[in-house]
Write a protein that holds these residues in place. Structure first.
Motif, PDB file in Angstrom:
ATOM      1  N   UNK A  78       0.713  -1.301  -0.008  1.00  0.00           N
ATOM      2  CA  UNK A  78      -0.003  -0.109   0.173  1.00  0.00           C
ATOM      3  C   UNK A  78       1.025   1.370   0.116  1.00  0.00           C
ATOM      4  N   UNK A  79       0.303   2.362  -0.085  1.00  0.00           N
ATOM      5  CA  UNK A  79       0.817   3.641   0.002  1.00  0.00           C
ATOM      6  C   UNK A  79       1.771   3.893   1.247  1.00  0.00           C
ATOM      7  N   UNK A  80       0.965   3.495   2.410  1.00  0.00           N
ATOM      8  CA  UNK A  80       1.484   3.583   3.604  1.00  0.00           C
ATOM      9  C   UNK A  80       2.750   2.969   4.028  1.00  0.00           C
ATOM     10  N   UNK A  81       2.643   1.452   3.326  1.00  0.00           N
ATOM     11  CA  UNK A  81       3.591   0.450   3.532  1.00  0.00           C
ATOM     12  C   UNK A  81       4.867   0.609   2.959  1.00  0.00           C
ATOM     13  N   UNK A  82       4.839   1.064   1.625  1.00  0.00           N
ATOM     14  CA  UNK A  82       6.145   1.423   0.939  1.00  0.00           C
ATOM     15  C   UNK A  82       6.740   2.715   1.505  1.00  0.00           C
ATOM     16  N   UNK A  83       5.995   3.637   1.840  1.00  0.00           N
ATOM     17  CA  UNK A  83       6.461   4.997   2.637  1.00  0.00           C
ATOM     18  C   UNK A  83       7.021   4.705   4.015  1.00  0.00           C
ATOM     19  N   UNK A  84       6.535   4.127   4.774  1.00  0.00           N
ATOM     20  CA  UNK A  84       6.621   4.076   6.231  1.00  0.00           C
ATOM     21  C   UNK A  84       7.029   2.683   6.908  1.00  0.00           C
ATOM     22  N   UNK A  85       6.786   1.791   6.342  1.00  0.00           N
ATOM     23  CA  UNK A  85       7.043   0.404   6.948  1.00  0.00           C
ATOM     24  C   UNK A  85       7.623  -0.636   6.239  1.00  0.00           C
ATOM     25  N   UNK A  86       7.796  -0.467   5.025  1.00  0.00           N
ATOM     26  CA  UNK A  86       8.621  -1.638   4.202  1.00  0.00           C
ATOM     27  C   UNK A  86      10.068  -1.968   4.692  1.00  0.00           C
ATOM     28  N   UNK A  87      10.148  -3.084   5.346  1.00  0.00           N
ATOM     29  CA  UNK A  87      11.521  -3.476   5.731  1.00  0.00           C
ATOM     30  C   UNK A  87      12.528  -3.406   4.884  1.00  0.00           C
ATOM     31  N   UNK A  88      12.333  -3.743   3.458  1.00  0.00           N
ATOM     32  CA  UNK A  88      13.330  -3.566   2.473  1.00  0.00           C
ATOM     33  C   UNK A  88      13.834  -2.202   2.125  1.00  0.00           C
ATOM     34  N   UNK A  89      13.026  -1.313   2.572  1.00  0.00           N
ATOM     35  CA  UNK A  89      13.580   0.203   2.097  1.00  0.00           C
ATOM     36  C   UNK A  89      14.012   0.847   3.564  1.00  0.00           C
ATOM     37  N   UNK A  90      14.418   0.107   4.612  1.00  0.00           N
ATOM     38  CA  UNK A  90      14.615   0.736   5.863  1.00  0.00           C
ATOM     39  C   UNK A  90      16.066   1.691   5.750  1.00  0.00           C
ATOM     40  N   UNK A  91      16.980   0.942   5.103  1.00  0.00           N
ATOM     41  CA  UNK A  91      18.325   1.594   4.686  1.00  0.00           C
ATOM     42  C   UNK A  91      17.922   3.032   4.071  1.00  0.00           C
ATOM     43  N   UNK A  92      17.018   3.059   3.083  1.00  0.00           N
ATOM     44  CA  UNK A  92      16.840   4.168   2.503  1.00  0.00           C
ATOM     45  C   UNK A  92      16.349   5.460   3.134  1.00  0.00           C
ATOM     46  N   UNK A  93      15.745   4.924   4.164  1.00  0.00           N
ATOM     47  CA  UNK A  93      14.913   6.031   5.201  1.00  0.00           C
ATOM     48  C   UNK A  93      16.030   6.677   6.207  1.00  0.00           C
ATOM     49  N   UNK A  94      17.124   6.025   6.182  1.00  0.00           N
ATOM     50  CA  UNK A  94      18.193   6.685   7.198  1.00  0.00           C
ATOM     51  C   UNK A  94      18.537   8.092   6.725  1.00  0.00           C
TER      52      UNK A  94
END
Length: 607
Positions: A534-550
């Motif tokens: 979902x929109x909320x998942x890919x922006x805020x909670x997807x674990x595969x993107x955790x490093x990109x949020x740093x």
């Protein structure tokens, strides 16, 4: 026929504008132009002439009379104004000497040349006419043709004009008698026009015999003879001042033409912004609001489209909204409206009618022909009214009389006259009486009146916006359109903004935002394969993107409707740029293994 267009220096136009403003104020106070003239004057417009014509005709029909209208066009117009006659009219109306001398110098000693490839370009002196393209010429022409409005019989005739386009309407017990009355009226008007050195274009003359919507008798074929030529009545509709008037008061012809013009305009401007870029969504929206919507809704002040036509207009506007946002065809139309920040057609129509009602009810009756036809009991600041068939319409024996402006009945069986309908709408818009006067140069209102007038306009806009926010939006869509603005991210390039539009709208390339293309497909995120994409998942909670949020601000991962990221301030804009960068760098909402192009309608897919 050639028409001379004046190309003058900017300084000359500034001086002419100053004289124009002074002359307009003096002309109104001293009766230099007619109330029935609706063109080139402050607080007058084409739809004033349009609604007053429809009202007078329907009022005559309510009185049991037949109505017919003759439309005339002055040949040449500005080019045939006689200088000596114009100056004599100004002097007899006590125009100040300095203005008369200035206008005399303005209209004299002019030269022109015909320019085309190979022409000698020789300058020749001209002794008649006033230059087109000058700010002063329209008011001078309006003053010059004022006598054309003085030769009518107000008890059975109604005349109005817009600069050089004139209509004369008569009523009697038969269309045959109307034809005779129109011929007599033309003779009177022509005699005055001849004394002014003017002529009418016979080939542009039109005739219409009006019928009521329920009248089933055969259409009248009675012609009129104008300058030796036989003018046959229009079979269905006549175009006047850009409006199509049908003989049974229908609006289909008018809006069918408006729809075709708006479609043609859209086909041209959409080439300026492909789905991949060029214009930003903000610029595309501005073009839509400046070109397509005014073209589509021209005449909505007094012409009400049918339900079928409204649907056709809404279909076109939905195409425009998809062009602005790049949203998929499966996107909910209410969501599409909020994302493009363009209201549905019904709300636009309601706002236009409300604004027109405020405009007419606050105008001066001795300065606006539509206001001068308001019901006598309506609380205007002036008791002046034009003669009409109103008394006969409401006192005719037998039959169903029209509804009055203060009627509380909203049934469709009993009709209401056009300007009575405007008065009833105005009654609901103003919280106290009398209604305020619109700011003007002749009778400036009190400061309290100006505040009351501006507050009423603001209340209409806020009411329409509230209805827009309360539309039936899907549960998954929590955003609501802003008041008189658009989303801040619409100012970035279209390719990047479209990803955000699609994910917010709930129809995108994300696996959990399904439509008719992928009803059976898996909703799991392809990156983490743990949760629905979902929109909320890919922006805020997807674990595969955790490093990109740093290193990113925590606020950009809050995409709720109340988030700071949507705020109209510098902080919100800085956060928005970070979010757009995050989406682009990680290629969120990018297509993968796409079988069907998402901008394709379901009906276009063969089973």
């Amino acid at each position: 026929m050639l028409q001379v267009i004046a190309l003058m220096q900017t300084f000359s136009k500034i001086a002419e504008r100053i004289i124009n403003q002074r002359l307009i104020k003096f002309a109104k106070l001293n009766g230099l132009y007619s109330l029935r003239q609706t063109g080139s004057l402050p607080q007058r417009a084409t739809f004033d002439a349009g609604i007053s014509l429809r009202h007078w005709v329907q009022e005559a029909q309510a009185a049991g009379l037949k109505a017919s209208t003759m439309f005339l066009d002055i040949k040449g117009g500005f080019d045939n104004v006689d200088h000596s006659t114009l100056l004599r009219r100004l002097q007899t109306k006590n125009v100040p000497d300095y203005m008369v001398k200035w206008i005399s110098n303005f209209s004299s000693y002019r030269q022109c040349a015909i320019i085309f490839p190979g022409s000698p370009r020789e300058m020749r002196g001209i002794n008649t006419g006033i230059p087109q393209g000058s700010p002063l010429s329209p008011i001078l022409f309006v003053i010059y043709v004022e006598p054309l409005h003085d030769c009518i019989d107000p008890s059975r005739e109604f005349t109005s004009s817009y600069v050089d386009d004139i209509q004369t309407t008569v009523s009697s017990n038969s269309w045959w008698m109307n034809s005779k009355l129109l011929e007599e009226a033309f003779t009177r008007i022509k005699n005055i026009a001849t004394s002014l050195g003017l002529e009418f274009s016979t080939h542009k003359t039109d005739l219409i015999h009006w019928r009521t919507p329920r009248e089933k008798v055969a259409r009248s074929e009675h012609p009129i003879v104008v300058d030796g030529e036989c003018i046959q009545p229009a079979p269905k509709a006549v175009k006047w001042l850009g409006f199509y008037f049908e003989n049974n008061h229908g609006t289909w012809t008018h809006y069918a033409n408006r729809l075709a013009l708006a479609q043609a305009a859209f086909d041209r401007i959409k080439r300026l912004s492909s789905p991949g870029g060029r214009l930003t969504p903000y610029s595309a929206r501005r073009m839509a609001k400046a070109i397509i919507i005014p073209t589509l809704l021209n005449g909505a002040e007094f012409l009400d489209p049918s339900a079928t036509m409204r649907h056709k207009m809404e279909v076109l506007l939905n195409r425009v909204k998809r062009w602005i946002t790049n949203c998929f065809y499966s996107t909910n139309t209410n969501v599409l409206s909020a994302e493009a920040c363009i209201m549905p057609v019904d709300l636009y129509l309601e706002q236009i009618r409300d604004m027109a009602a405020i405009r007419w009810s606050t105008a001066l009756p001795n300065n606006n022909i539509a206001t001068a036809l308001f019901p006598p009991g309506f609380p205007l600041h002036d008791s002046f009214r034009l003669p009409s068939n109103r008394r006969a319409a409401f006192s005719k024996a037998g039959g169903m009389k029209p509804k009055t402006w203060d009627s509380t009945s909203f049934t469709s069986v009993q009709r209401i006259l056009p300007i009575d309908d405007v008065a009833r709408r105005a009654r609901l818009l103003f919280s106290k009486w009398p209604v305020p006067r619109k700011p003007n140069i002749w009778s400036p209102p009190d400061p309290d009146e100006c505040v009351y007038y501006e507050n009423t306009l603001k209340q209409v806009r806020e009411h329409i916006h509230l209805k827009w926010k309360l539309l039936n939006y899907p549960e998954y869509y929590g955003y609501r359109p802003a008041f008189r603005t658009c989303w801040r991210f619409m100012t970035i390039d279209k390719f990047a903004a479209s990803h955000l539009h699609q994910m917010r709208a709930g129809k995108s390339y994300l696996k959990a935002q399904k439509d008719w293309r992928n009803p059976e497909a898996s909703v799991l995120c392809l990156r983490c394969e743990n949760e629905p994409e979902t929109f909320e998942h890919v922006i805020a909670s997807c674990q595969a993107l955790a490093s990109a949020r740093v290193g990113q601000p925590d606020e950009i991962f809050d995409i709720s409707p109340e988030s700071l990221i949507w705020a109209e301030n510098k902080k919100g804009w800085d956060l928005m740029k970070c979010l757009i960068s995050f989406i682009s760098l990680n290629k969120l909402n990018f297509p993968s293994n796409m079988d069907v192009f998402p901008f394709t309608r379901a009906s276009q897919i063969q089973s």
